[in-house]
Design a protein around this motif. Sequence first.
Motif, mmCIF file in Angstrom:
data_model
loop_
_atom_site.group_PDB
_atom_site.id
_atom_site.type_symbol
_atom_site.label_atom_id
_atom_site.label_comp_id
_atom_site.label_asym_id
_atom_site.label_seq_id
_atom_site.Cartn_x
_atom_site.Cartn_y
_atom_site.Cartn_z
ATOM 1 N N ALA A 78 1.389 9.324 -5.656
ATOM 2 C CA ALA A 78 1.908 10.669 -5.390
ATOM 3 C C ALA A 78 2.782 11.138 -6.549
ATOM 4 O O ALA A 78 2.710 12.306 -6.963
ATOM 5 C CB ALA A 78 2.697 10.678 -4.079
ATOM 6 N N SER A 89 -2.892 2.104 4.185
ATOM 7 C CA SER A 89 -1.670 1.487 4.714
ATOM 8 C C SER A 89 -1.683 1.502 6.243
ATOM 9 O O SER A 89 -1.263 0.534 6.879
ATOM 10 C CB SER A 89 -0.422 2.157 4.156
ATOM 11 N N GLU A 98 0.980 4.125 -2.759
ATOM 12 C CA GLU A 98 0.870 5.536 -2.380
ATOM 13 C C GLU A 98 1.983 6.362 -3.027
ATOM 14 O O GLU A 98 1.745 7.454 -3.544
ATOM 15 C CB GLU A 98 0.920 5.662 -0.861
ATOM 16 N N ARG A 99 3.206 5.841 -3.004
ATOM 17 C CA ARG A 99 4.314 6.576 -3.623
ATOM 18 C C ARG A 99 4.098 6.739 -5.129
ATOM 19 O O ARG A 99 4.367 7.807 -5.685
ATOM 20 C CB ARG A 99 5.646 5.860 -3.348
ATOM 21 N N ALA A 120 0.836 -1.202 0.000
ATOM 22 C CA ALA A 120 0.000 0.000 0.000
ATOM 23 C C ALA A 120 0.871 1.253 0.000
ATOM 24 O O ALA A 120 0.566 2.238 -0.683
ATOM 25 C CB ALA A 120 -0.947 -0.001 1.202
ATOM 26 N N ARG A 121 1.964 1.225 0.740
ATOM 27 C CA ARG A 121 2.882 2.375 0.745
ATOM 28 C C ARG A 121 3.519 2.569 -0.633
ATOM 29 O O ARG A 121 3.689 3.695 -1.087
ATOM 30 C CB ARG A 121 3.978 2.194 1.801
ATOM 31 N N LEU A 156 -5.427 10.122 -2.655
ATOM 32 C CA LEU A 156 -4.164 10.073 -1.912
ATOM 33 C C LEU A 156 -4.425 9.872 -0.417
ATOM 34 O O LEU A 156 -3.701 9.130 0.250
ATOM 35 C CB LEU A 156 -3.355 11.339 -2.155
ATOM 36 N N GLN A 157 -5.462 10.523 0.096
ATOM 37 C CA GLN A 157 -5.823 10.338 1.504
ATOM 38 C C GLN A 157 -6.237 8.887 1.751
ATOM 39 O O GLN A 157 -5.829 8.279 2.749
ATOM 40 C CB GLN A 157 -6.962 11.277 1.892
ATOM 41 N N TYR A 158 -7.026 8.341 0.840
ATOM 42 C CA TYR A 158 -7.514 6.982 1.009
ATOM 43 C C TYR A 158 -6.358 5.980 1.055
ATOM 44 O O TYR A 158 -6.292 5.143 1.953
ATOM 45 C CB TYR A 158 -8.495 6.603 -0.106
ATOM 46 N N ILE A 159 -5.440 6.074 0.111
ATOM 47 C CA ILE A 159 -4.348 5.088 0.069
ATOM 48 C C ILE A 159 -3.421 5.267 1.277
ATOM 49 O O ILE A 159 -2.884 4.289 1.801
ATOM 50 C CB ILE A 159 -3.575 5.127 -1.282
ATOM 51 N N ASN A 160 -3.270 6.493 1.753
ATOM 52 C CA ASN A 160 -2.469 6.734 2.951
ATOM 53 C C ASN A 160 -3.121 6.082 4.164
ATOM 54 O O ASN A 160 -2.450 5.393 4.943
ATOM 55 C CB ASN A 160 -2.292 8.240 3.160
#
Length: 190
Positions: free
Chosen positions: A144, A165, A140-141, A136-137, A158-162
Motif C-alpha cells: 500500500a 491475510s 500489505e502495508r 501478510a499484513r 492489493l486485493q489479493y494480499i488483503n
Amino acid sequence: MHANLNSRCLAIKIYTKVGDQGYTRQITGQMVPKFDLQIEALGALDELQSWLGVVLAQLSPKTQSLKSELITVQRQLYYLQADLNVAASNVINAEDVTNLEQRIDTIMAQVPAIKAFILPGGQITGANLQYARTLARRAERTMANLHLQQTKINPILLQYINRLSDYLFALARYANLLDDYTDIPSKTRA
C-alpha cells in the motif's frame, strides 16, 4: 567426480557484490537503495513466502492435508512478486481473489463461530499460520505504501494480499480445529 562437481558449483556464484554499498539493481537495471519501497514490498513478500516454508516443514500430523494448498500459496507469492517487479506481468488476477474468498467461506463454515477477538496461537500449525497472517499484513502495508507513495500498482494485487491475510487467519483456525485446539478469546478488562 567430487572435484568436478565442486568446479561446476563454483561457476555460478550466489553473491554479486552489487549490494555492498546499500543499493540493489531492479529488473529494469536501475540501481535503487535497498530501502526503496518496491524492494521493501518484495522483501516483505519474500519473508512471508519463506515463513510458509517453515509452516510446511512443521505441519502437524493432523494438518498434513494443508500441504498442497500452502505450496500453491507459495507459488502465487512468486507470481505476486513478479507482478510487482515487471509492469507487463499480470499473473495474479480477480479469479485468484475470488478463489481465496471462496476458500475463506468454506473454512469459516467449518470452524466454530467467534464472537470476540481471539488470541493468536494454538498448536504448532495454527500458531505458525497466525504468524504468517501478520507477515501478510506487513506485506500489505508495504505494498500500500508503494502504491500510494511511489508507483501505482494493479489494485488486484492489493486485493489479493488483503484476502491472503484473511485466508491465513481462517486457515490458522482450521488447523487448530484439526489439532483439537480451542481458540482462547481475548478478554477485556472489567
